[in-house]
Design an enzyme around this catalytic site. Structure first.
Site, PDB file in Angstrom:
ATOM      1  NE  ARG A  93     -11.202  36.208 -19.364  1.00 41.84           N
ATOM      2  CZ  ARG A  93     -10.296  37.114 -19.003  1.00 41.84           C
ATOM      3  NH1 ARG A  93     -10.016  37.307 -17.720  1.00 41.84           N
ATOM      4  NH2 ARG A  93      -9.688  37.840 -19.893  1.00 41.84           N
ATOM      5  CE1 TYR A 132      -6.383  40.823 -10.049  1.00 40.34           C
ATOM      6  CE2 TYR A 132      -7.027  41.985 -12.036  1.00 40.34           C
ATOM      7  CZ  TYR A 132      -6.699  40.809 -11.392  1.00 40.34           C
ATOM      8  OH  TYR A 132      -6.707  39.614 -12.072  1.00 40.34           O
ATOM      9  CD  GLU A 136      -7.840  38.934 -15.390  1.00 44.90           C
ATOM     10  OE1 GLU A 136      -7.059  39.570 -14.643  1.00 44.90           O
ATOM     11  OE2 GLU A 136      -7.623  38.722 -16.588  1.00 44.90           O
TER      12      GLU A 136
HETATM   13  O1  IFM Z   1      -1.996  38.242 -14.455  1.00 46.15           O
HETATM   14  C1  IFM Z   1      -2.754  39.351 -14.824  1.00 46.15           C
HETATM   15  C2  IFM Z   1      -3.653  39.011 -15.986  1.00 46.15           C
HETATM   16  O2  IFM Z   1      -2.947  38.530 -17.073  1.00 46.15           O
HETATM   17  C3  IFM Z   1      -4.407  40.247 -16.431  1.00 46.15           C
HETATM   18  N1  IFM Z   1      -5.065  40.891 -15.325  1.00 46.15           N
HETATM   19  C4  IFM Z   1      -4.303  41.111 -14.112  1.00 46.15           C
HETATM   20  C5  IFM Z   1      -3.603  39.837 -13.681  1.00 46.15           C
HETATM   21  C6  IFM Z   1      -2.780  40.096 -12.409  1.00 46.15           C
HETATM   22  O3  IFM Z   1      -1.826  41.070 -12.646  1.00 46.15           O
END
Ligand code: IFM
Length: 446
Positions: free
Chosen positions: A78, A295, A354
């Site tokens: 990605r 996160y 992510e």
């Molecule tokens: O680096 C960022 C990314 O660009 C978007 N999501 C969170 C990541 C970590 O902060």
């Protein structure tokens, strides 16, 4: 007990990056100026006055980086496309030289057996569009759709699935409400039209992509929201926060309506931004998938001062990343189950687009492998409880430019020496490679 080794056959393994965070080469081949080029020049905006001017020089070193991905055995990569490479001022004919870069990258990925998963917008709006109001202007949504069509015309023959936006919540709040990110505006709740115009842009771009037979996803930053206590005031505050962070960017897509923002004194038209027919465009035909960037969870208490209907409360007793973010893998399980419960049959298959952590930068990064293992175990438990999760893209392949934090937060499976551009795989790289190989061996037909 179910763990990461029990993920279903066909589960897809990946890694993520974004254009401004890795590419560098900001003046190459006719690239136009983006809001991040401008923001980085603002004194005090970015730690140590750093910028993405060079970053990981991925623009020139992409071949080496694809080899690193091949070494991991990734199914997918990605990355994001810099709008300003394609349309330097955000409108008009394509800049062929800029598109050539993505053409080379896509072909290189495919030759390595890796499926490209591009994101069309990861926060680097052309400065020329920001000069006209950026995402506060409805017109930007239409410009975005035009850009999506231009890119899809060039790459759509080889790229089956596309992510329109990355984390529209973060872009609106950090960029337009608080001014921590580009474009550095401090509109507070007046920034809400930037939410709607991004989602409208998603809907219009999705129509362009689907019209070319392509699959469409969006990558939302989502967080399970926990009330600090059972007290009604804390629970009401948690609900208000959930509406702003999660529901504002997901309900319109899956339910065709905005959540109740009355706790903010905001009506369903988001300060007059929503027009007849917009929500039908945004919810459109079903998304092929929902990208989830996870996160940490958020703990919310009743507000302590007027202004916002919530206050953030600390999460104690858990490890913290180098960034100071709480490490709570169970939050991913909780989030995935909440999504299924909330959206039922309208929830498309999920891809975790992510998840990862910043560390002190050491090559022996047990902290990261523990983080990844914990989150993948939580994800596997969610799939065992019936949530359809198709893949996992860790953030990030490489150490890179972490926005307002400059180069101080290292998220990579691969260490980057920013003086020499030397790449060195960390222990987590080897661990992830072995996990992917073991999963593949277990899933292979005998
Ligand atoms: O680096 C960022 C990314 O660009 C978007 N999501 C969170 C990541 C970590 O902060």
């Amino acid at each position: 007990m179910t763990d990461r080794h029990d993920l279903p056959a066909g589960f897809r393994w990946g890694a993520s990056t974004a254009a401004y965070q890795v590419e560098g080469a900001v003046d190459a081949d006719g690239r136009g100026r983006s809001i991040w080029d401008t923001f980085c020049e603002r004194p005090g905006a970015v730690k140590n006055g750093e910028s993405g001017r060079v970053a990981c020089d991925h623009y020139h070193r992409w071949g080496e980086d694809v080899e690193l991905m091949r070494g991991l055995g990734l199914d997918g990569y990605r990355f994001s496309i810099a709008w300003t490479r394609v349309q330097p001022t955000g409108r008009g004919p394509a800049n062929a030289a800029g598109l050539d870069f993505y053409d080379r990258l896509v072909d290189g990925l495919l030759a390595a057996g890796i499926t490209p998963l591009p994101t069309l917008f990861h926060w680097d709006l052309p400065q020329a569009l920001e000069d006209e109001g950026g995402w506060m202007q409805r017109e930007t949504a239409f410009r975005f759709a035009e850009y999506a069509g231009v890119v899809a015309d060039r790459l759509g023959d080889r790229v089956p699935a596309w992510i329109t936006l990355n984390e529209p919540f973060v872009h609106m709040v950090y960029g337009y409400a608080l001014g921590i990110h580009a474009p550095g505006r401090t509109l507070m709740l007046d920034a809400l039209p930037a939410a709607h115009h991004q989602l409208l842009g998603h809907g219009l771009a999705a129509a362009e992509l689907r019209g070319r037979g392509l699959d469409v996803l969006i990558a939302n930053n989502l967080t399970p929201v926990r009330a600090a206590s059972d007290a009604p005031a804390d629970r009401a505050a948690a609900e208000a926060y959930d509406a702003l962070h999660n529901r504002l960017f997901t309900d319109p897509l899956l339910l065709g309506r905005y959540p109740d923002l009355s706790a903010y004194g905001v009506g369903p038209d988001l300060h007059g931004a929503v027009r007849d027919g917009d929500l039908a465009l945004i919810s459109g035909p079903n998304l092929a998938g929902l990208g989830v960037n996870y996160y940490n969870p958020t703990r919310i208490a009743a507000p302590t001062d007027p202004g916002l209907p919530f206050a953030e409360a600390p999460i104690d007793g858990v490890p913290r990343t180098h960034f100071g973010w709480p490490v709570v893998p169970a939050g991913l399980y909780e989030l995935l189950l909440t999504l299924r419960e909330r959206y039922g049959d309208t929830l498309p298959p999920i891809t975790v687009t992510e998840n990862g952590c910043s560390t002190d930068g050491a090559l022996d990064d047990t902290f990261r492998t523990d983080y990844l293992a914990g989150h993948l175990d939580a994800l596997a438990r969610a799939t065992a409880h019936g949530v359809d999760v198709r893949g996992y893209y860790t953030w990030s392949l490489l150490d890179n430019f972490e926005w307002a934090e400059g180069y101080s937060q290292r998220f990579g499976l691969v260490h980057v020496d920013f003086d020499t551009q030397q790449r060195t795989p960390r222990a987590s790289y080897t661990w992830y490679r072995d996990l992917i190989a073991a999963h593949r061996a277990k899933s292979a037909p005998r």
